[in-house]
Structures are given as C-alpha cells and as structure tokens.
Design a protein around this motif. Sequence first.
Motif, PDB file in Angstrom:
ATOM      1  N   TYR B  48       0.827  -1.201   0.000  1.00  0.00           N
ATOM      2  CA  TYR B  48       0.000   0.000   0.000  1.00  0.00           C
ATOM      3  C   TYR B  48       0.867   1.259   0.000  1.00  0.00           C
ATOM      4  CZ  TYR B  48      -4.390  -2.480   0.677  1.00  0.00           C
ATOM      5  OH  TYR B  48      -5.486  -3.278   0.504  1.00  0.00           O
ATOM      6  N   LEU B  51       1.990   1.747  -3.477  1.00  0.00           N
ATOM      7  CA  LEU B  51       0.826   2.128  -4.280  1.00  0.00           C
ATOM      8  C   LEU B  51       0.442   3.591  -4.040  1.00  0.00           C
ATOM      9  CD1 LEU B  51      -1.322   0.925  -6.204  1.00  0.00           C
ATOM     10  CD2 LEU B  51      -2.681   0.413  -4.183  1.00  0.00           C
ATOM     11  N   GLN B  53       2.154   6.054  -3.509  1.00  0.00           N
ATOM     12  CA  GLN B  53       3.007   7.019  -4.196  1.00  0.00           C
ATOM     13  C   GLN B  53       2.571   7.252  -5.634  1.00  0.00           C
ATOM     14  OE1 GLN B  53       7.166   6.663  -3.509  1.00  0.00           O
ATOM     15  NE2 GLN B  53       6.845   5.377  -1.734  1.00  0.00           N
ATOM     16  N   THR B  54       1.755   6.349  -6.166  1.00  0.00           N
ATOM     17  CA  THR B  54       1.333   6.531  -7.547  1.00  0.00           C
ATOM     18  C   THR B  54       0.094   7.416  -7.660  1.00  0.00           C
ATOM     19  OG1 THR B  54      -0.055   4.572  -7.576  1.00  0.00           O
ATOM     20  CG2 THR B  54       2.247   4.269  -8.169  1.00  0.00           C
ATOM     21  N   PHE B  55      -0.503   7.774  -6.544  1.00  0.00           N
ATOM     22  CA  PHE B  55      -1.673   8.650  -6.603  1.00  0.00           C
ATOM     23  C   PHE B  55      -1.277  10.078  -6.245  1.00  0.00           C
ATOM     24  CE2 PHE B  55      -3.627   4.510  -5.545  1.00  0.00           C
ATOM     25  CZ  PHE B  55      -4.417   4.390  -6.668  1.00  0.00           C
ATOM     26  N   ILE B  59       0.788  11.570   0.358  1.00  0.00           N
ATOM     27  CA  ILE B  59       1.100  10.140   0.322  1.00  0.00           C
ATOM     28  C   ILE B  59       0.837   9.443   1.661  1.00  0.00           C
ATOM     29  CG2 ILE B  59       2.957   8.446   0.005  1.00  0.00           C
ATOM     30  CD1 ILE B  59       4.137  10.315  -2.071  1.00  0.00           C
ATOM     31  N   THR B  62      -2.867   8.984   2.068  1.00  0.00           N
ATOM     32  CA  THR B  62      -3.380   7.941   1.175  1.00  0.00           C
ATOM     33  C   THR B  62      -3.058   6.569   1.756  1.00  0.00           C
ATOM     34  OG1 THR B  62      -2.896   9.404  -0.669  1.00  0.00           O
ATOM     35  CG2 THR B  62      -3.401   7.134  -1.212  1.00  0.00           C
TER      36      THR B  62
END
Lengths: 184, 179
Positions: B48, B51, B53-55, B59, B62
């Motif tokens: 997670y 993951l 970091q991709t949004f 961070i 998230t």
Amino acid sequence: MILQIFSTFLKIGFLGFGGGYAMLSLIFEEASKFGMTVSQFADLNALDVLIPGPIAINSATYVGQIYGGFWGALASTFAVSMPSLIFVLAFMQYEGRINNNGYLKAALTSVKAASVGLIFAVALSIMLSTTFDMANLFDWQNHRFDFLSLAILIAAFVLHMRCNINPIALTLLAGIIGWLCYFI
Amino acid sequence: MKKNLILLKVYLLAGAFTFSGGMAMLPVIERELCEKRSLIDKESLYEYAALSQTFPGVIALTNACFVGKKINGAGGMFFAGAGAILPAYILMSIATLLYQLLPQQGPMLSALVAVRATSAAFLFAVAYTIAKYNLKAKVNIIIALICFIFTLLNLIGAPVLILLSALAGVLIYTGKDKK
C-alpha cells in the motif's frame, strides 16, 4: 477567500504527484497569488522541518492559517486531503486495473523528473531572496549580498548531506547563530 | 469500534512523532499494527505504501486510508486518516499563529534570515537526493532541466509543467511499446 483557499488546495492536491516536496513548488506558485512572499515561503519550509507530520498537510495549514485564519486552515487542510479519500475509495472498487499500469508508471517517472527541476528552481528562488535580497532572477541590479546567509546555506547543506546531521538541530542552530550575529 | 480507536491512536502517535515527511511514519505503523496487534501483514502495508506514491495527494494520508480501509472498512479509513492529519494540522496551526507574532525586525529578523538560508539548503538537498535516484535516463534529465529553466524564468506555471511532463512520459512509453 475561504472558498478560494479551498479550491486552490484542491487543485494542488490533485496535481500533487510525488509527495510533499514535489507539491511545494505548486504551493509556492499558488500561494504567491494570495500575496505570499519568498521569505514567508522560506519560513514555511523551516516550520515544515520543525513541526511533525506530512509536509503537504503542514504547508496547507500554514497557508490557510495566514490568509484565512482558523477556517482558512481547516479549508486548505481538508481540500488537500480530498484526493487521498477519493482515490482510495475508487481504487478499492477497481483494484487490479490500476495496479501495474505501464502508462501510469511512465507518467509518474516523468513527473518525478519534473519535480527535481521544480524543487531546484524553488530552492534557488529562496537562495536569491535570502543571500542576494533579489525578488527574482531579473532583479540583479538591486542585489545586496549577505555573506552570513550564504555561509549558513553551504554549511547546512554539507552538514546535512555529508555528516547526516538532523535538519531540526541545524535549523535551530542557524536561528541562534543569526540571532547572535545581530549583536556583533 | 475497538479497531477504529486503535487505528486513530496509532496514527495519532505516528503523526505526532515523525518529522519531515510522511514516509517516516512507516516503521512506527509497522511496529504497532503488524507486530504488536497483527491487524495487517507487513507485505500489505508496504504494498500500500508503494501504491500510495502513484496517486496524487498526500502520500502518508493515502497510505493511512488504504490501511484503515483494509482493516476496518470506511470507518477504519476515516479514523486512520484523521489520525494521520490531526497532529500536523493542530501543531502547524499553533506554530503559524506563533510565527505571525514574531517581530520581523532586529535580532529576530537576523535569526529568521539564517533559518531561511537553511531552508534553501534543505530544498537543494531534497532535489539532489531525488535526482540521484530518479534521473538515470537522458530524457528525464532533459525534463528536469526544462522544468527548472521554465520555472526560473517564470515562463510556464508548475501545474502546466507537471501535466506536460506526465504527458511526455506517456508518449515516450507509447513510442517504446510500438517498437
């Protein structure tokens, strides 16, 4: 004003790929529209170092507080938090499809590269403002060189990178040195 | 309900004692949620984290939302998220209020100027560190340089540069894919 703060930080949140430091350049640019100076922004960075928590939250709270008081801080913090809530809920719905998407990874790699350039530019703006007292790059005629701040900048960089000294300690130390130098 | 309170407590604790950025929270979260209470396994936690970091967005938040949602649904997400935000929000509000009371003159201004110099130094350090690990391909160095120059000369705003960079990344990837 509160609404403007909210929409600004919503925008920053949704464009803020790559974490707090990458977001700083966005915050720098957007907050200057509210009238924030380079000095105030540099102070924000110092507070980010001194206060615990995610940098993006710290920064949003700071800008919101200065331009909208209590409600401004609440609005900016809430706005910058929105993307996390939305993306987590959306991802749990479509898990797997987003994961391992080559396009997404490629886009992120480039954005990371972009953030290097953006952060360098922000760092240089602060340096121009503190060590040369220049508003921007085209303001060279009016520069006033401050040796102490250049010395502290270089010392802080070296001590942090080479000797791994804690940024909190360095920030406080610099403050004390600056304070004492006034009396010399 | 008990899980929600644990999530709130653990994230409040992690948020209140980790400095400079949210990823520093992870070891605390790992110790509290994985080792002490076995609410989530380490693999999921770090999956997670990667993951998150991709949004776009915060961070650490998230990540907290993912972990909270996984452990206890929407309620867990809310409590973990609140825990991750509140310490930073409250402490920074107080710090900003105090900062605004500082006199911008005399010895205080002298101290602030010195502190601002360190803030430039740390930003240079951050940019350098990110560059060291991410600027391996030539095209990425070019993107970084373009963003640097355009920002410095105040030609294009950061939001546009970020979107253009993302687009460039996708186009390059598409080009490679066809070969």
